[in-house]
Structure formats: C-alpha cells, structure tokens
Design an enzyme around this catalytic site. Structure first.
Site, PDB file in Angstrom:
ATOM      1  N   TYR A   1       0.836  -1.197   0.000  1.00 36.46           N
ATOM      2  CA  TYR A   1       0.000   0.000   0.000  1.00 36.46           C
ATOM      3  C   TYR A   1       0.875   1.253   0.000  1.00 36.46           C
ATOM      4  O   TYR A   1       1.865   1.332   0.714  1.00 36.46           O
ATOM      5  CB  TYR A   1      -0.928   0.030   1.209  1.00 36.46           C
TER       6      TYR A   1
ATOM      7  N   SER B   1     -13.927  -4.347   0.421  1.00 35.08           N
ATOM      8  CA  SER B   1     -14.840  -3.660  -0.501  1.00 35.08           C
ATOM      9  C   SER B   1     -16.304  -3.943  -0.184  1.00 35.08           C
ATOM     10  O   SER B   1     -17.092  -4.233  -1.079  1.00 35.08           O
ATOM     11  CB  SER B   1     -14.538  -4.050  -1.950  1.00 35.08           C
TER      12      SER B   1
ATOM     13  N   GLY C   1     -16.524  -0.117  -3.572  1.00 36.16           N
ATOM     14  CA  GLY C   1     -15.889   1.111  -4.045  1.00 36.16           C
ATOM     15  C   GLY C   1     -16.744   2.350  -3.892  1.00 36.16           C
ATOM     16  O   GLY C   1     -16.568   3.331  -4.631  1.00 36.16           O
TER      17      GLY C   1
END
Length: 325
Positions: free
Chosen positions: A53, A215, A219
């Site tokens: 990340y 998720s 999104g």
C-alpha cells in the site's frame, strides 16, 4: 463498538476493521493520524494494511505512516490488533529475481522484516498472504510462517483472495505439521458480490476461519456515491453504475424508509453472516470514518433483510444446493 473472536482464536477484534489503503496516496499523513486516533477512541482496535500500500511509486508508504503514528506513543501500538500482508512487488533491488509477485520462505522473511521496520514495531498480530501462490509448496510456506511465529514476529497467519478449496488445503497441510493453520481469510464480499456464499464462506465457517470482508461498499457504490458524472470514475464504472441504477434506487429508498444511511446498512448486512469477523472500512477522511461507526451497532430486521435479498439476490445459498439437489 462490538467485538468478536478472530476466527477460532481467543483474540478479540472490533466488528469494524480500519482499512488503511488510502493513507498516503489519497489521505495525507496528518488526516490519517486523526483518523487512527478517532478509530481507537471509538473502540476500533483492528487495523488492516499491506506492505504494497502506498501506490506503485511508493510501496510501503502506508506502513510508514502507521509506524510514525505508533512512534508517538501513548499506548497506540498496544491498543491495536495489527494486520499486514505479503506477496506483492516492493521494488527492492536487493530482491533481484525474487521481486515479482509471489511467496517463498525467502520473500516472507525479508518482507516481514521490512514491514516491521516501516511499522516501527517488533511484531504484527496477523500476517496475511495477499494472494495464493500455487507454485510454492505448503511445506515451505508453513515452515516459514512457523519460524516467524516461534520468533514472536507474528501472532497468527491469515490469507486473502483464496478459494474455498485453498482454505481446506491450507488447513489440511497445517494439521499434518501440527501447525495452527489459518485463522482468517480476507475476501471481497458485499450486497453486489455475493458469490462467496456458494463455497468460500461455508468453507471458512467449517474451518473456524474468520472472514474479513474487503470492498463491502463496492468502491462507494453502496455508500450513496453513485453520481454517474463523478470525475474520478472511469467510463466503464459510470456505465456499471447506470446498469445498476434500478437496484441502487430501490436500495436508497429502503434506507430512507428505515432512516439509516446506505453505507451503514450495507456494512451491517455483511456482519449478519456467521463467517464474517468484520468488514473493512476504507475511509479517506475523518468525517467518512465517523459516519460509518454506527454500522457495528445496527441490527437489521428480518423484514429489511428480505427486502435486501429481493433487491440484491444472492446465489441461492451454499453450494451445491444452490445449483443442484
């Protein structure tokens, strides 16, 4: 905040998991610090990150931000059940031919040590394989993870994006070694992605593996963020939203009827499945974080669940009964 065991372990984690993927690329460091402080104050003790990340140009950035937050002291590290991942490309020239995506004892050792340096800690509670690597034997993988466990660098081993049969194989191989095996699986699951109900969730539940849903708002689509003209969305994403418009409008209407936000209803829905430990919330701002806290306390009625099933039909239950007899 409510708490539950992480899979079959005795470790208690919050029913909401703070996802940190936005820290760095989308959320600047000071805001990330405020969000982590607010999360802990609200009772969220479960944080999820990954060594990759930070974006393609700066993998590790997110872990660095978390590490600097820990370094402020005040019991921050002690209050957090920390999860990170291994598998991806870290662009370390010293990795040479071992830089590509995958798992090996070599990569697990090196990348764990690098994560600990960035995170400014000597251990992580949960170390997760970001993806399956079927080119590496389970004998090699479990040996590498067992060494890290014995050294006290990790507390438990988890997986992410595995198939149901991958979970069963992992547990079978762990049992043969008298290893504890997987305690968690991080998997995509939401009202718009219910396929895991066929095989993955039943497999995880049968093995005492806690599922961490990533998720859960698809999104932002299930969070009321459905403006088709949003500049940050691709044409393909805009077209998908328009194809879902009847369902999303019905969902919005139901949420208005019960007086709850779409995001909180979607998150609360994931928490109803007995295999789910926590959905991952991935806020970009402190306001977004604060607006999702109610989800952990929200109990949806059977009538509301039936309406959600009508709007977002699932696969029909667990396989094979969902498609056979």
């Amino acid at each position: 905040m409510r708490y539950t065991s992480l899979g079959r372990t005795g470790l208690q984690v919050s029913r909401l998991c703070l996802g940190t993927m936005n820290f760095g690329p989308a959320t600047e460091e000071k805001e990330a610090f405020r969000m982590m402080d607010a999360a802990v104050d609200a009772g969220i003790n479960f944080f999820d990150t990954a060594n990759v990340y930070g974006g393609a140009e700066h993998p590790g950035w997110t872990e660095e931000i978390i590490g600097r937050w820990f370094a402020q002291g005040g019991g921050r590290r002690e209050k957090v059940v920390l999860a990170t991942k291994v598998y991806g490309i870290m662009k370390d020239p010293n990795d040479g031919p071992n830089d590509p995506r995958g798992l090996s004892a070599y990569k697990i050792r090196r990348h764990l040590e690098a994560s600990l340096r960035r995170l400014q800690t000597d251990h992580v509670e949960l170390y997760q394989m970001h993806h399956i690597d079927r080119n590496v034997s389970w004998a090699e993988l479990w040996e590498a993870f067992d060494v890290a466990l014995y050294q006290g660098k990790i507390g438990y081993v988890g997986s992410s994006n595995f198939a149901g049969w991958d979970l069963i194989t992992a547990q079978y191989e762990a049992k043969a070694r008298h290893s504890f095996g997987l305690v968690s699986e991080q998997h995509k699951y939401s009202l718009l992605c219910r396929l895991p109900e066929l095989e993955l969730l039943p497999a995880a539940e049968s093995q005492g593996i806690g599922v961490i849903a990533w998720s859960p708002l698809d999104g932002g689509v299930l969070g009321g963020n459905v403006n088709p003209t949003a500049g940050s969305r691709s044409e393909r994403q805009k077209a998908r939203i328009e194809s879902l418009r009847p369902q999303l409008d019905a969902f919005a209407g139901l949420c208005r009827e019960i007086g709850e936000s779409e995001a909180n209803v979607a998150l609360a829905w994931t928490l109803r499945h007995p295999a789910i430990t926590a959905p991952i919330i991935g806020p970009r701002t402190l306001g977004q974080l604060e607006n999702t806290l109610r989800a952990a306390e929200l109990d949806l009625s059977e009538e509301v669940i039936a309406q959600l099933d009508a709007i977002f039909p699932g696969p029909g239950g667990a396989g094979p009964k969902a498609y056979s007899w």
